[in-house]
Design a protein around this motif. Sequence first.
Motif, PDB file in Angstrom:
ATOM      1  N   ILE B 100      -9.578  -6.350  -6.727  1.00  0.00           N
ATOM      2  CA  ILE B 100      -8.810  -5.104  -6.731  1.00  0.00           C
ATOM      3  C   ILE B 100      -8.067  -4.963  -8.054  1.00  0.00           C
ATOM      4  O   ILE B 100      -7.392  -5.897  -8.494  1.00  0.00           O
ATOM      5  CB  ILE B 100      -7.777  -5.123  -5.573  1.00  0.00           C
ATOM      6  CG1 ILE B 100      -8.490  -5.163  -4.223  1.00  0.00           C
ATOM      7  CG2 ILE B 100      -6.846  -3.923  -5.642  1.00  0.00           C
ATOM      8  CD1 ILE B 100      -7.555  -5.426  -3.058  1.00  0.00           C
ATOM      9  N   PRO B 101      -8.192  -3.808  -8.704  1.00  0.00           N
ATOM     10  CA  PRO B 101      -7.400  -3.612  -9.930  1.00  0.00           C
ATOM     11  C   PRO B 101      -5.912  -3.742  -9.599  1.00  0.00           C
ATOM     12  O   PRO B 101      -5.470  -3.283  -8.538  1.00  0.00           O
ATOM     13  CB  PRO B 101      -7.737  -2.172 -10.352  1.00  0.00           C
ATOM     14  CG  PRO B 101      -8.977  -1.823  -9.629  1.00  0.00           C
ATOM     15  CD  PRO B 101      -8.999  -2.627  -8.372  1.00  0.00           C
ATOM     16  N   MET B 102      -5.162  -4.364 -10.491  1.00  0.00           N
ATOM     17  CA  MET B 102      -3.750  -4.619 -10.189  1.00  0.00           C
ATOM     18  C   MET B 102      -2.947  -3.327 -10.043  1.00  0.00           C
ATOM     19  O   MET B 102      -1.920  -3.297  -9.379  1.00  0.00           O
ATOM     20  CB  MET B 102      -3.132  -5.503 -11.261  1.00  0.00           C
ATOM     21  CG  MET B 102      -3.521  -6.959 -11.123  1.00  0.00           C
ATOM     22  SD  MET B 102      -2.912  -7.712  -9.597  1.00  0.00           S
ATOM     23  CE  MET B 102      -4.040  -9.080  -9.411  1.00  0.00           C
ATOM     24  N   ILE B 103      -3.423  -2.272 -10.672  1.00  0.00           N
ATOM     25  CA  ILE B 103      -2.715  -0.991 -10.557  1.00  0.00           C
ATOM     26  C   ILE B 103      -2.813  -0.500  -9.107  1.00  0.00           C
ATOM     27  O   ILE B 103      -1.886   0.077  -8.556  1.00  0.00           O
ATOM     28  CB  ILE B 103      -3.282   0.043 -11.571  1.00  0.00           C
ATOM     29  CG1 ILE B 103      -2.274   1.151 -11.861  1.00  0.00           C
ATOM     30  CG2 ILE B 103      -4.590   0.639 -11.148  1.00  0.00           C
ATOM     31  CD1 ILE B 103      -1.568   1.005 -13.156  1.00  0.00           C
ATOM     32  N   GLY B 106      -0.668  -2.845  -6.876  1.00  0.00           N
ATOM     33  CA  GLY B 106       0.743  -2.472  -6.826  1.00  0.00           C
ATOM     34  C   GLY B 106       1.027  -1.478  -5.708  1.00  0.00           C
ATOM     35  O   GLY B 106       2.013  -1.600  -4.989  1.00  0.00           O
ATOM     36  N   VAL B 107       0.135  -0.509  -5.576  1.00  0.00           N
ATOM     37  CA  VAL B 107       0.302   0.487  -4.501  1.00  0.00           C
ATOM     38  C   VAL B 107       0.176  -0.209  -3.146  1.00  0.00           C
ATOM     39  O   VAL B 107       0.949   0.050  -2.215  1.00  0.00           O
ATOM     40  CB  VAL B 107      -0.763   1.610  -4.639  1.00  0.00           C
ATOM     41  CG1 VAL B 107      -0.615   2.620  -3.502  1.00  0.00           C
ATOM     42  CG2 VAL B 107      -0.621   2.308  -5.981  1.00  0.00           C
ATOM     43  N   LEU B 108      -0.817  -1.111  -3.055  1.00  0.00           N
ATOM     44  CA  LEU B 108      -1.024  -1.831  -1.787  1.00  0.00           C
ATOM     45  C   LEU B 108       0.203  -2.665  -1.424  1.00  0.00           C
ATOM     46  O   LEU B 108       0.639  -2.668  -0.275  1.00  0.00           O
ATOM     47  CB  LEU B 108      -2.260  -2.738  -1.881  1.00  0.00           C
ATOM     48  CG  LEU B 108      -3.606  -2.025  -1.949  1.00  0.00           C
ATOM     49  CD1 LEU B 108      -4.731  -3.030  -2.100  1.00  0.00           C
ATOM     50  CD2 LEU B 108      -3.840  -1.175  -0.708  1.00  0.00           C
ATOM     51  N   VAL B 109       0.743  -3.345  -2.420  1.00  0.00           N
ATOM     52  CA  VAL B 109       1.917  -4.191  -2.165  1.00  0.00           C
ATOM     53  C   VAL B 109       3.088  -3.336  -1.693  1.00  0.00           C
ATOM     54  O   VAL B 109       3.812  -3.691  -0.762  1.00  0.00           O
ATOM     55  CB  VAL B 109       2.300  -4.990  -3.440  1.00  0.00           C
ATOM     56  CG1 VAL B 109       3.665  -5.647  -3.283  1.00  0.00           C
ATOM     57  CG2 VAL B 109       1.247  -6.044  -3.724  1.00  0.00           C
ATOM     58  N   ARG B 110       3.230  -2.188  -2.335  1.00  0.00           N
ATOM     59  CA  ARG B 110       4.323  -1.289  -1.954  1.00  0.00           C
ATOM     60  C   ARG B 110       4.200  -0.886  -0.483  1.00  0.00           C
ATOM     61  O   ARG B 110       5.173  -0.905   0.270  1.00  0.00           O
ATOM     62  CB  ARG B 110       4.267  -0.062  -2.854  1.00  0.00           C
ATOM     63  CG  ARG B 110       5.430   0.845  -2.671  1.00  0.00           C
ATOM     64  CD  ARG B 110       5.391   1.924  -3.728  1.00  0.00           C
ATOM     65  NE  ARG B 110       6.164   3.059  -3.277  1.00  0.00           N
ATOM     66  CZ  ARG B 110       6.161   4.221  -3.873  1.00  0.00           C
ATOM     67  NH1 ARG B 110       5.413   4.408  -4.921  1.00  0.00           N
ATOM     68  NH2 ARG B 110       6.885   5.205  -3.424  1.00  0.00           N
ATOM     69  N   PHE B 111       2.989  -0.507  -0.075  1.00  0.00           N
ATOM     70  CA  PHE B 111       2.807  -0.077   1.315  1.00  0.00           C
ATOM     71  C   PHE B 111       2.778  -1.254   2.288  1.00  0.00           C
ATOM     72  O   PHE B 111       3.077  -1.093   3.456  1.00  0.00           O
ATOM     73  CB  PHE B 111       1.564   0.806   1.446  1.00  0.00           C
ATOM     74  CG  PHE B 111       1.839   2.218   1.004  1.00  0.00           C
ATOM     75  CD1 PHE B 111       2.509   3.099   1.833  1.00  0.00           C
ATOM     76  CD2 PHE B 111       1.485   2.651  -0.252  1.00  0.00           C
ATOM     77  CE1 PHE B 111       2.807   4.394   1.420  1.00  0.00           C
ATOM     78  CE2 PHE B 111       1.775   3.935  -0.693  1.00  0.00           C
ATOM     79  CZ  PHE B 111       2.432   4.812   0.154  1.00  0.00           C
ATOM     80  N   LEU B 112       2.398  -2.424   1.776  1.00  0.00           N
ATOM     81  CA  LEU B 112       2.409  -3.637   2.602  1.00  0.00           C
ATOM     82  C   LEU B 112       3.801  -3.882   3.173  1.00  0.00           C
ATOM     83  O   LEU B 112       3.971  -4.278   4.323  1.00  0.00           O
ATOM     84  CB  LEU B 112       2.004  -4.814   1.714  1.00  0.00           C
ATOM     85  CG  LEU B 112       1.445  -6.078   2.333  1.00  0.00           C
ATOM     86  CD1 LEU B 112       0.128  -5.777   3.009  1.00  0.00           C
ATOM     87  CD2 LEU B 112       1.222  -7.136   1.250  1.00  0.00           C
ATOM     88  N   PHE B 113       4.816  -3.585   2.356  1.00  0.00           N
ATOM     89  CA  PHE B 113       6.200  -3.855   2.761  1.00  0.00           C
ATOM     90  C   PHE B 113       6.950  -2.581   3.168  1.00  0.00           C
ATOM     91  O   PHE B 113       8.162  -2.584   3.279  1.00  0.00           O
ATOM     92  CB  PHE B 113       6.943  -4.544   1.601  1.00  0.00           C
ATOM     93  CG  PHE B 113       6.451  -5.939   1.329  1.00  0.00           C
ATOM     94  CD1 PHE B 113       6.890  -7.004   2.098  1.00  0.00           C
ATOM     95  CD2 PHE B 113       5.529  -6.186   0.330  1.00  0.00           C
ATOM     96  CE1 PHE B 113       6.425  -8.293   1.857  1.00  0.00           C
ATOM     97  CE2 PHE B 113       5.055  -7.465   0.076  1.00  0.00           C
ATOM     98  CZ  PHE B 113       5.503  -8.520   0.845  1.00  0.00           C
TER      99      PHE B 113
END
Lengths: 433, 277
Positions: B100-103, B106-113
């Motif tokens: 997964i591209p890190m950009i 970042g979105v995934l991590v944001r929604f993960l939490f």
Amino acid sequence: MHQRTMHRRSPLGRPRGGRALPVVASLLAAALLLGACGGGSAGTGANGGKAGGGAASAPVELTVIAGWAGAEQSQFMPVLKEAEKKLGIKITYRIYRAEDLANVLPPQFQAQQAPGDVIFMWDWWVKQNHQYAEDLTDIWQPQASQFTVPAAEVDGRVYALPYDMNVKPGFWYRKSFFEKNGLQPPKTWDEFLALLEKISKIPGVRKPIVSGDGTGWPLTDETEHFLITFGGPELQKDLIAGRVKWTAPRVRDIFQSRLIPVLQYSSAPIEWTQAIDLWWNGQYALYFMGNWITGMVKDPNDLGFFPLPGAKGIVGATDYLFVPKYGAHVAEAKKLAAFLISREGQALRVRQGGGKLSPRRDVPLDQAPAVDRMVAEQIKGMEILPDLDDSIGGDWQRLFWDQLKLLWVQPSSLDRVLRTLEQAREQQSTSGK
Amino acid sequence: MIAVGIVWPAVQTIGLAFVDAHGRFVGLQNFVSVLQNPETVDLGRFPFHSPPWGSLLHNAVWIVLHLPLSVILGLLLAVLLQRAHGAAFLKGVVFLGMVIPMIVGGVLVRFLFDEHAGVVNGVLRAVGLAAWARTWTDYPQTALFALILGSVWLWTGFAMLLYSAGLTAIPRDYYEAAAVDGASPWQQFLHVTVPGLRPMTTVIVAMTVLWELKLFDLVYTATLGGPGGSTLVLALQMYFYGFRALDPNRAAAVATLLSLLTLAVGVGFVRSSREGA
């Protein structure tokens, strides 16, 4: 664009034998270097080639760049379709956020390239970079008196034109939710606090107010509304001009005694489009947002809003467009710009709804959907003020968004937030950037 | 090409770090300005107050937490999946984070939490910890740690993949000899596997630290360095100076500092590799 690229490459033909590849690579490298060093000749760039380079019968193709996606894009497309018919051109629409364009455009312009022919951008940014923009004075002057907002001018020449106007009029609510729960829009500050208290006791409501996030700009809109309501429209102008410090007691007092007490009734920042769904579904009751929200909900007729009691001004944000110097079809791009700000183009946009008000006086309100007419009626008599963070711009804008995100979840950090904002404002004023 | 594409821009950047906006030589002034800025190091808050602690310290915290977590987790997964059924599929799943591209990461991590849509908060509610459910990236106390935890998920696949390759290079005889000598599986792991993977560990540690230093995209999309600068990292600070504040000189000073730090890691890696050879 692709066709032109293909055409340039075709004479090189297919490499024959093992030695052809280095030769082709060398030629390509040389061409690239020459292109870079030359910086492009007049009339090239933008879309990669000279105007009229294609077949004589092919229509000119322009690229329009704006930040509107989703519903806002759908509302804008009929205007572009009409422009295509009127002007006999083809238009491609591309979405870029202004924040990204601010980074992408300067190096492209320095290389005498432009990614689009008509670009929607902050007016302060166009003023700062006016050397890369076409002079639009001739388009503006004949109709300037019809506009309620100014064009972006530098040394008496116009470089960006106002296209549409959104207002950030107050807290939105669903009429059906208010009716069901016996709620009334407040007329005084105490009534406002009482309303928040009453909403907080409704089962199923997480918090009375949902706070929109994203990069953080929705929080600034709400904050500016508090500053204007309790500091007066002049305070907004003074803060923009740097005449009042962020650490000034009157500014601090608005934060401390007005905004912070409301934060206990507000959610932590939630991605702003996700927040619309949560609010619409009744998990939250109030949402401070610009009037573009009218184009983003299932039933705009169920919408009501109220400004903070006593507000004498509201923020009106204007979208500006400019024509970069390095577009392939500058003349046609200017014609498109003229159409977009014309009475006809404006009326067409206003009819599409989505909260876009026309900055033209001669576009009557009856052209707009009912909900937009309701907004226009309700804000009559209020002073329309420039958006604070858009006006100041630069890195301070990013910092303002970020510091408010901190304040929303940690109100005790107020003094640190105000100090940070003031220091950055002073630094930006000193550096002139 | 190297001279044009790398050496010359690097020299230009270093040069920019030593001059002011008018091109006048100012010595170390830009470096002093950057290092004295609480955005870079805020010792008044570190470590007893919640972030922001400054970008340099945030990068350091990232290394201190993310490095051991992702390396140890990668090693454990590689060992556990070595002979497991469906190991290839499971490794593929874990490695997805790296693809997964890190950009996007970042979105995934944001929604993960995210409080409303996030898996992490869903799990917390499911196990009776609903009081802890909130958008972790919204709060200065948790934002940095949320990003670090999220990036462990994204980066562990890298360590796992390299360790998996390293495990195949350890001769089976070593394990058989250890077993004959009465070594338990844990002793075999400690005295055969871990030393056998030392060259691989050097590579993984060096690459991970370099990534942690140049970290940008994940933070940019997840939090933009906020709230209140509590997740700001050096590369993002450099970007803000260069492209938002339009101050290329301070941006160049941060870039030079970042280059020196990565150079130190690179030199350490090369030395370590030579010693191991």
